[in-house]
Design a protein around this motif. Structure first.
Motif, short mmCIF file in Angstrom:
data_model
loop_
_atom_site.label_atom_id
_atom_site.label_comp_id
_atom_site.label_asym_id
_atom_site.label_seq_id
_atom_site.Cartn_x
_atom_site.Cartn_y
_atom_site.Cartn_z
N PRO A 154 -23.49 21.88 13.84
CA PRO A 154 -24.68 21.65 14.66
C PRO A 154 -24.56 22.31 16.03
O PRO A 154 -23.48 22.37 16.60
CB PRO A 154 -24.73 20.12 14.77
CG PRO A 154 -23.32 19.68 14.57
CD PRO A 154 -22.73 20.65 13.59
N GLU A 155 -25.69 22.82 16.53
CA GLU A 155 -25.70 23.46 17.84
C GLU A 155 -26.11 22.49 18.94
O GLU A 155 -25.79 22.71 20.11
CB GLU A 155 -26.66 24.65 17.83
CG GLU A 155 -26.25 25.74 16.85
CD GLU A 155 -27.30 26.84 16.77
OE1 GLU A 155 -28.29 26.78 17.54
OE2 GLU A 155 -27.14 27.75 15.94
N GLY A 156 -26.84 21.45 18.60
CA GLY A 156 -27.28 20.51 19.63
C GLY A 156 -27.89 19.28 19.02
O GLY A 156 -28.06 19.15 17.81
N LEU A 157 -28.21 18.35 19.91
CA LEU A 157 -28.77 17.07 19.51
C LEU A 157 -29.87 16.70 20.49
O LEU A 157 -29.78 16.98 21.69
CB LEU A 157 -27.68 16.00 19.49
CG LEU A 157 -28.09 14.54 19.27
CD1 LEU A 157 -27.04 13.82 18.42
CD2 LEU A 157 -28.22 13.82 20.61
N ALA A 158 -30.92 16.06 19.98
CA ALA A 158 -32.02 15.60 20.84
C ALA A 158 -32.38 14.17 20.46
O ALA A 158 -32.35 13.81 19.28
CB ALA A 158 -33.24 16.51 20.70
N VAL A 159 -32.69 13.38 21.47
CA VAL A 159 -33.12 11.99 21.27
C VAL A 159 -34.49 11.84 21.94
O VAL A 159 -34.68 12.27 23.08
CB VAL A 159 -32.13 10.98 21.88
CG1 VAL A 159 -32.51 9.56 21.49
CG2 VAL A 159 -30.70 11.29 21.43
N GLU A 160 -35.42 11.22 21.23
CA GLU A 160 -36.77 11.05 21.77
C GLU A 160 -37.15 9.58 21.74
O GLU A 160 -36.91 8.87 20.76
CB GLU A 160 -37.77 11.84 20.93
CG GLU A 160 -39.22 11.62 21.35
CD GLU A 160 -40.21 12.28 20.42
OE1 GLU A 160 -41.42 12.20 20.68
OE2 GLU A 160 -39.76 12.89 19.42
N HIS A 161 -37.74 9.11 22.83
CA HIS A 161 -38.36 7.79 22.87
C HIS A 161 -39.86 8.01 22.78
O HIS A 161 -40.48 8.56 23.69
CB HIS A 161 -38.00 7.05 24.16
CG HIS A 161 -38.35 5.59 24.14
ND1 HIS A 161 -39.65 5.14 24.09
CD2 HIS A 161 -37.57 4.47 24.13
CE1 HIS A 161 -39.66 3.81 24.08
NE2 HIS A 161 -38.41 3.39 24.09
N GLU A 162 -40.45 7.59 21.67
CA GLU A 162 -41.81 7.99 21.36
C GLU A 162 -42.82 7.49 22.39
O GLU A 162 -43.60 8.27 22.94
CB GLU A 162 -42.20 7.47 19.97
CG GLU A 162 -43.58 7.93 19.52
CD GLU A 162 -43.88 7.52 18.09
OE1 GLU A 162 -45.04 7.63 17.69
OE2 GLU A 162 -42.95 7.08 17.39
N VAL A 215 -36.92 5.06 18.90
CA VAL A 215 -35.92 6.08 19.25
C VAL A 215 -35.57 6.90 18.01
O VAL A 215 -35.06 6.36 17.02
CB VAL A 215 -34.65 5.43 19.84
CG1 VAL A 215 -33.67 6.52 20.27
CG2 VAL A 215 -35.01 4.54 21.03
N ALA A 216 -35.86 8.21 18.06
CA ALA A 216 -35.56 9.12 16.96
C ALA A 216 -34.48 10.10 17.41
O ALA A 216 -34.42 10.50 18.57
CB ALA A 216 -36.80 9.86 16.51
N VAL A 217 -33.63 10.50 16.48
CA VAL A 217 -32.54 11.43 16.76
C VAL A 217 -32.69 12.65 15.87
O VAL A 217 -32.95 12.53 14.67
CB VAL A 217 -31.17 10.76 16.51
CG1 VAL A 217 -30.04 11.73 16.85
CG2 VAL A 217 -31.04 9.48 17.33
N SER A 218 -32.53 13.85 16.46
CA SER A 218 -32.58 15.09 15.70
C SER A 218 -31.35 15.93 16.02
O SER A 218 -30.91 15.97 17.17
CB SER A 218 -33.84 15.90 16.03
OG SER A 218 -35.01 15.18 15.69
N THR A 219 -30.80 16.56 15.01
CA THR A 219 -29.74 17.55 15.21
C THR A 219 -30.29 18.90 14.78
O THR A 219 -31.13 18.98 13.88
CB THR A 219 -28.48 17.21 14.40
OG1 THR A 219 -28.83 17.11 13.00
CG2 THR A 219 -27.88 15.90 14.86
N TYR A 220 -29.84 19.94 15.43
CA TYR A 220 -30.35 21.26 15.09
C TYR A 220 -29.23 22.27 15.08
O TYR A 220 -28.25 22.18 15.79
CB TYR A 220 -31.46 21.68 16.07
CG TYR A 220 -31.09 21.62 17.53
CD1 TYR A 220 -30.51 22.70 18.19
CD2 TYR A 220 -31.34 20.46 18.26
CE1 TYR A 220 -30.19 22.62 19.53
CE2 TYR A 220 -31.01 20.37 19.61
CZ TYR A 220 -30.45 21.46 20.24
OH TYR A 220 -30.12 21.38 21.57
N GLY A 221 -29.39 23.21 14.19
CA GLY A 221 -28.46 24.31 14.00
C GLY A 221 -29.16 25.31 13.11
O GLY A 221 -30.20 25.86 13.47
N SER A 222 -28.63 25.55 11.90
CA SER A 222 -29.33 26.42 10.97
C SER A 222 -30.63 25.76 10.49
O SER A 222 -31.54 26.43 10.03
CB SER A 222 -28.45 26.74 9.75
OG SER A 222 -28.10 25.54 9.07
#
Length: 820
Positions: free
Chosen positions: A801-809, A764-771
């Motif tokens: 941050p504008e959003g967050l994403a979680v991925e299960h590889e 499980v990886a977590v990413s935040t995104y914005g600038s």
């Protein structure tokens, strides 16, 4: 944030990016074939009479047809397999011998030909292998493969799957004379011994855009030959074959060679013999072995304004050797950073830094000390913020710096002002005026202001922190946005045309209607918005008395005006629907109001559709229910445009993918598409094994139960004539859900699992995104051995941050959520 990725190869070169940097000293003065100019890079000697090709080159091109169904090959690439083929490949379609289960010694040449705008391709391999030795890709059925001892042919559709028509024509071409023109063979012959070759049989090919401003009518064919010189560099030789000797223009040829994309390199010279010209250049391009040795590392920066320090975190998954690594802050090397020890994931080092300090991590190859590259580059932009005050009437934008500390490197902030007189201009079409913040302040302290004049409605102003660094063979640039402003026209309008044309105000703030002027077909309305309303509020409507084809324009006439706030055409009351019956697609014209349309007024566009399909071929007047058959050879988006206005207006848009959607419901596979389909149109596999899927015909809601467990992969392909298109792939898993809480004061995000299953945290990886995007691949693994529903983690985030994403590889599952 925009970065130049250090692992991008010089592969993928097209005619929009030919090697450049030929010396201006040779412009207009090509040497003859008997001459030789001193150069670090030896240019091959052209021979305008030589069209002979090596036997292996003729053998690999023998099955390659010049055209398939009247579509000419736009580009052909040929490679000689070697350990360095990856780094000398000049086309994204080249393959390595080992990808087909073959030893390099058993393959003499590999060729790939790309055909037309559809970019279907034929691939051939020749060598000493047995017919059954090569492995075809899993998605390619036997119908798109031809095998013989020493010969292997594939037909591949542009979006994956089979191209059986291509293979059929290739089989017919075997043992015939090469179909290519004398000019194509002449171009190939000049670079036939190169390890990688690319040729354009016709120049310019139809698939290429963005060519330099030269006379291409006199160029019959162009070829490139690429060879590795040493672990750090390759040589390009570029060939131009002209209609005749007098058609050669030295300046144009040099312009072609200088088309952007190659980077810096040591130049060769240009040689000409008759109607053949060749130029060469040596370009930095590290070998695959060298690239594999370089550390895979990117630093993530957390700045502490109170202490004036930056924490640099290892953001990748694996530890790296620090041998050859050097850290620079604002150009000054920091010593005694790692002391020879490995740098592990999530480990951090702390250094002194200022706002906008540049942080550069350089690597020197211990085995090739002349090779240096930048592996990580950052600017400290945390909390570099501005408040705005825009005076619409005077066109003055006043910005106040609200950051925590003074900025001394004000020359690193670029100010860009893009001007436009209309809202219809795209960002790139606007005229740009750039400058530096240093023109306003040598040092920018909290509370300091500066003004940007001439900011009229529709203009954009942006501030970006920029930095460039040159190390060895690498030039790397970084740009990080720190502020953006758009001078928007007050208010928001739409034109509702569901029944009768109605102007609808949708602005967030109430406005004085006297500040707006409405025109229809160029005539101002005698009774305007101010006659209907005292104050405009969201949802207020205003009927428009106009005819189909009239343009409705709303102008802002208040402070800063006049400026267009809104414009739209009154369009025909029609729509289009795409239907599918078991025997194919049809596009249907619909009008509940009985509007009779001119078939010439509607244009159908769809990548992969039959371009000859037009309503004009079957109808003089369009009425509700009229239809035309339409075919697709790939996933596409169908667009119908009304062409009466000078700028066509989109009437309808239909995604073909929505017609063939599938979804998993537990262990059931359900058809969620549209129309009626033959079950034979879809192939279903579970973990790569074909299964008996749907039967007879399929419509929305039909489903089949699958014998699967969590972790099984279910895939569906659309078998569309001679091509197969992957349309669905999902790993069976329970609902992948999380809750997110953002604390702006603490600059933290708390993520809680709501997934009804035990999760492997390493997956499980977590990413935040914005600038910028920040990825945390092991954040769960640092806290848990197993993640269960209710478990949570807290992340520190910088900026907003504008959003967050979680991925299960392994599940290929995603969860995303916007942050307000």
């Amino acid at each position: 944030m925009v970065r130049t990725t250090r692992r991008q190869l010089l592969a993928g070169v097209t005619m929009a990016a030919l090697p450049s940097c030929l010396s201006s000293a040779v412009a207009g003065e090509p040497t003859t074939a008997s001459e030789s100019s001193p150069s670090e890079t030896a240019t091959p000697t052209p021979d305008s009479d030589d069209t002979s090709l090596p036997d292996t080159l003729k053998a690999v091109l023998d099955p390659v047809p010049e055209s398939v169904d009247s579509t000419q090959a736009s580009r052909i690439s040929i490679a000689t397999p070697s350990p360095e083929q990856e780094s000398t490949s000049v086309t994204m379609w080249n393959q390595r011998a080992d990808e087909f289960g073959l030893d390099e010694d058993s393959v003499d040449r590999i060729a790939t030909a790309i055909y037309g705008e559809d970019r279907n391709r034929i691939m051939t391999l020749v060598g000493s292998f047995d017919a059954n030795d090569p492995n075809a890709p899993e998605e390619i059925p036997d119908s798109a493969v031809h095998r013989d001892d020493g010969l292997f042919i594939l037909g591949m559709a542009s979006q994956g799957g089979a191209w059986t028509d291509g293979v059929s024509v290739a089989k017919d071409a075997i043992d015939d004379d090469l179909e290519f023109s004398e000019e194509t063979r002449l171009a190939l012959a000049q670079v036939a011994d190169s390890s990688t070759v690319q040729v354009f049989p016709s120049f310019p090919p139809s698939t290429v855009s963005g060519l330099p401003d030269i006379d291409t009518e006199v160029l019959e064919s162009v070829a490139l030959g690429v060879d590795r010189i040493d672990p750090t560099a390759v040589q390009y030789a570029i060939v131009g074959v002209y209609t005749d000797e007098s058609a050669y223009d030295a300046d144009d040829f040099e312009t072609l060679l200088k088309d952007p994309g190659s980077g810096d390199g040591s130049v060769g010279t240009v040689k000409q013999d008759g109607r053949v010209a060749i130029g060469s250049i040596e370009i930095a391009s590290p070998s695959s072995e060298l690239r594999e040795r370089s550390p895979d590392l990117w630093l993530r920066v957390q700045y502490d304004a109170e202490t004036g320090t930056a924490k640099l975190l290892h953001s990748q998954d694996e530890p790296v050797s620090t041998d050859g690594l050097a850290l620079y802050i604002d150009g000054q090397e920091v010593t005694d950073v790692w002391n020879g020890e490995e740098f592990g994931p999530k480990e951090a080092i702390t250094v002194e830094a200022d706002l906008l300090s540049s942080i550069v991590l350089e690597w020197t190859d211990p085995e090739n000390p002349e090779y240096q590259t930048v592996v990580s580059q950052e600017l400290v932009t945390d909390r570099v913020r501005f408040e705005e005050d825009y005076a619409r009437e005077s066109g003055t934008l006043t910005l106040t710096y609200t950051g925590p500390k003074p900025i001394t490197a004000t020359d690193r902030i670029e100010i860009e002002h893009r001007s436009s007189s209309t809202q219809e201009y795209t960002y790139r079409e606007q005229e740009a005026d750039t400058g530096s913040l240093a023109a306003y302040h040598d040092t920018l302290s909290p509370g300091d202001k500066f003004e940007i004049d001439g900011v009229t409605l529709h203009d954009r102003v942006s501030l970006s922190a920029t930095h460039s660094v040159e190390r060895g063979t690498t030039t790397q640039s970084l740009s990080s946005s720190v502020y953006h402003f758009r001078a928007q026209v007050p208010g928001h309008f739409t034109l509702d045309q569901q029944e009768e044309p109605t102007l609808v105000y949708g602005g967030r703030r109430a406005r004085d209607p006297a500040n707006y002027r409405v025109t229809v077909a160029g005539t101002e309305l005698s009774d305007g918005l101010e006659d209907e309303y005292d104050t405009l509020e969201s949802g207020d409507e205003f009927p428009i008395d106009g005819e189909v084809g009239d343009e409705v324009v709303v102008e802002w006439t208040g402070a800063g005006g006049p400026a267009t706030a809104f414009n739209a055409y009154i369009t025909p009351p029609v729509s289009f629907e795409l239907n599918h019956a078991p025997d194919g697609f049809e596009l249907v014209y619909r009008s509940e109001q009985g509007y009779e349309g001119d078939p010439d007024a509607f244009k159908i566009e769809a990548y992969g559709s039959d371009s000859k399909t037009k309503f004009t071929e079957e109808y003089e007047t369009l009425e509700d229910g009229d239809s035309v058959d339409i075919a697709f050879d790939r996933m596409s988006f169908l667009r119908v445009e009304w062409t009466v206005p000078e700028e066509p207006v989109r009437i309808d848009g239909i995604s073909l993918r929505q017609m063939v959607e599938f979804e998993m419901d537990g262990t059931s596979l359900r058809f969620a598409g549209e129309g009626e389909w033959s079950a034979e149109a879809f192939g279903v596999t579970v973990d790569g094994e074909s299964i008996d899927g749907f039967s007879d015909t399929i419509t929305k809601g039909d489903s089949i139960d699958l014998d699967v467990d969590t972790g099984s992969t279910v895939e569906v392909v659309w078998e569309n004539g001679s091509t197969e298109v992957d349309i669905f792939s999902e790993t069976v898993h329970p609902s992948f859900e999380f809750t997110v809480e953002y604390d702006s004061e603490e600059e933290s995000l708390t993520l809680t699992s709501e997934t009804d299953a035990k999760l492997d945290p390493a997956e499980v990886a977590v990413s935040t995104y914005g600038s910028q995007i920040e990825t945390n691949p092991s954040v769960w693994a640092e806290e848990y051995d197993v993640v269960e529903a209710g478990d949570s983690i807290t992340l520190s985030v910088s900026g907003e941050p504008e959003g967050l994403a979680v991925e299960h590889e392994s599940w290929n599952a995603y969860f995303s959520k916007g942050i307000e």
